[in-house]
Design a protein around this motif. Structure first.
Motif, short mmCIF file in Angstrom:
data_model
loop_
_atom_site.label_atom_id
_atom_site.label_comp_id
_atom_site.label_asym_id
_atom_site.label_seq_id
_atom_site.Cartn_x
_atom_site.Cartn_y
_atom_site.Cartn_z
N GLU A 74 0.83 -1.40 0.29
CA GLU A 74 0.08 0.10 -0.38
C GLU A 74 1.05 1.38 -0.01
OE1 GLU A 74 -3.03 -0.21 -0.08
OE2 GLU A 74 -3.55 -2.28 -0.46
N VAL A 75 0.13 2.36 -0.75
CA VAL A 75 1.51 3.24 -0.99
C VAL A 75 0.46 4.56 -1.10
CG1 VAL A 75 3.45 5.08 -2.79
CG2 VAL A 75 2.63 2.03 -2.31
N THR A 76 1.40 5.52 -0.15
CA THR A 76 0.27 6.60 -0.17
C THR A 76 1.37 8.19 -0.61
OG1 THR A 76 1.81 7.17 2.58
CG2 THR A 76 -0.10 6.28 2.57
N GLU A 77 1.15 9.08 0.18
CA GLU A 77 1.75 10.45 -0.36
C GLU A 77 2.95 10.20 0.08
OE1 GLU A 77 -1.44 13.32 -0.39
OE2 GLU A 77 -2.70 12.83 -1.56
N ALA A 78 2.77 10.04 1.38
CA ALA A 78 3.79 9.70 2.48
C ALA A 78 5.59 8.54 2.33
CB ALA A 78 3.36 10.03 3.69
N ASN A 79 4.78 8.07 1.35
CA ASN A 79 6.14 6.95 1.21
C ASN A 79 6.16 6.72 -0.52
OD1 ASN A 79 3.64 5.34 0.81
ND2 ASN A 79 4.71 3.49 2.07
N PHE A 80 5.65 7.88 -1.17
CA PHE A 80 5.74 7.50 -2.32
C PHE A 80 7.10 7.37 -3.04
CE2 PHE A 80 4.88 8.03 -7.07
CZ PHE A 80 4.00 7.00 -7.67
N ALA A 95 3.21 -12.13 -7.02
CA ALA A 95 3.52 -13.32 -6.85
C ALA A 95 4.40 -13.81 -7.72
CB ALA A 95 2.74 -14.12 -6.54
N GLU A 96 3.92 -14.19 -9.09
CA GLU A 96 4.73 -14.08 -9.38
C GLU A 96 6.16 -13.66 -10.40
OE1 GLU A 96 2.57 -15.89 -13.07
OE2 GLU A 96 0.97 -15.97 -11.92
N TYR A 97 6.44 -12.63 -10.08
CA TYR A 97 7.31 -11.12 -10.38
C TYR A 97 7.85 -11.06 -9.96
CZ TYR A 97 6.17 -12.09 -15.44
OH TYR A 97 5.28 -12.91 -16.46
N VAL A 98 7.54 -11.45 -8.28
CA VAL A 98 8.55 -11.04 -7.19
C VAL A 98 9.43 -10.63 -6.45
CG1 VAL A 98 9.34 -13.14 -6.15
CG2 VAL A 98 8.42 -11.76 -4.58
N ASP A 99 10.74 -11.16 -8.59
CA ASP A 99 12.77 -11.28 -8.54
C ASP A 99 12.67 -10.22 -9.54
OD1 ASP A 99 11.10 -12.59 -10.52
OD2 ASP A 99 12.86 -13.77 -10.39
N ARG A 100 11.17 -9.69 -9.67
CA ARG A 100 11.33 -8.46 -10.98
C ARG A 100 10.46 -7.43 -10.85
NH1 ARG A 100 10.72 -11.77 -16.51
NH2 ARG A 100 11.58 -13.34 -16.72
N MET A 101 10.09 -7.23 -10.02
CA MET A 101 9.66 -6.64 -10.18
C MET A 101 8.69 -5.70 -8.72
SD MET A 101 5.74 -6.37 -12.07
CE MET A 101 5.89 -7.00 -14.03
N ARG A 102 8.41 -4.52 -8.46
CA ARG A 102 6.91 -4.79 -6.96
C ARG A 102 6.01 -4.46 -7.31
NH1 ARG A 102 9.51 -1.06 -2.67
NH2 ARG A 102 8.46 -1.65 -1.08
N VAL A 103 4.96 -4.75 -6.45
CA VAL A 103 3.10 -4.39 -7.14
C VAL A 103 3.01 -3.26 -6.19
CG1 VAL A 103 1.00 -4.78 -7.89
CG2 VAL A 103 3.36 -5.83 -8.40
N ALA A 104 2.56 -2.58 -6.21
CA ALA A 104 1.57 -1.51 -4.80
C ALA A 104 0.32 -0.38 -5.72
CB ALA A 104 2.51 0.16 -5.23
N ARG A 105 -0.28 -0.50 -4.85
CA ARG A 105 -1.43 -0.11 -4.95
C ARG A 105 -1.44 0.83 -3.97
NH1 ARG A 105 -3.95 -5.65 -3.48
NH2 ARG A 105 -4.85 -5.53 -5.52
N VAL A 106 -2.22 2.15 -4.63
CA VAL A 106 -2.37 3.73 -4.07
C VAL A 106 -3.43 3.71 -4.40
CG1 VAL A 106 -2.00 5.98 -4.85
CG2 VAL A 106 -0.21 4.35 -4.84
N LYS A 107 -4.56 3.93 -2.79
CA LYS A 107 -6.13 4.06 -3.09
C LYS A 107 -6.69 5.74 -3.55
CE LYS A 107 -6.88 0.45 -0.21
NZ LYS A 107 -6.82 -0.42 1.19
N LEU A 108 -6.80 6.19 -4.48
CA LEU A 108 -6.79 8.04 -4.56
C LEU A 108 -7.78 8.78 -3.26
CD1 LEU A 108 -6.78 7.61 -8.13
CD2 LEU A 108 -5.37 8.26 -6.98
N ASP A 109 -8.35 7.19 -3.04
CA ASP A 109 -9.75 8.17 -2.03
C ASP A 109 -9.32 8.57 0.02
OD1 ASP A 109 -9.61 5.37 -2.25
OD2 ASP A 109 -11.75 5.04 -1.28
#
Length: 117
Positions: A6-12, A47-61
């Motif tokens: 989970e990514v926010t404005e504070a840690n983006f 899960a499949e690309y853990v060694d190649r990329m990270r996956v993050a989500r930004v909740k815009l609300d």
């Protein structure tokens, strides 16, 4: 541990822009049907690309300024960041296969450059 972050404005900046790995970021709301439909695909990619990329989500609300900074006009929007820059944009609800087919050229080019080093 959850495969997505989970990514926010504070840690983006620290989690995405300065990440040593590429980061696939979903910009959405946590409650909309298109976001929920995409969630499973992103979990699988994480899960499949853990060694190649990270996956993050930004909740815009919760982090609306990130949506403004990146000109998000369609939900969900997925942006692939590498070396702090957007390399690929994917807009609207889509499938895991469609996401990976759009990412394949940048993932492959990154692997080739890493092998060459």
């Amino acid at each position: 541990m959850k495969p997505t972050l989970e990514v926010t404005e504070a840690n983006f900046e620290s989690e995405v822009l300065r990440s040593s790995q590429p980061v696939l970021v979903e910009f959405a709301t946590g409650w909309s049907l298109p976001s929920m439909m995409l969630g499973g695909a992103l979990e699988e990619i994480a899960a499949e690309y853990v060694d190649r990329m990270r996956v993050a989500r930004v909740k815009l609300d919760h982090s609306p300024n990130l949506g403004l900074w990146y000109g998000i006009r369609c939900l969900p929007t997925i942006l692939y960041f590498s070396d702090g820059e957007v390399r690929v944009g994917i807009f609207g609800t889509t499938s895991k296969e469609a996401i990976l087919s759009q990412l394949k050229p940048v993932i492959d080019s990154r692997r080739i450059s890493e092998i060459a080093l």
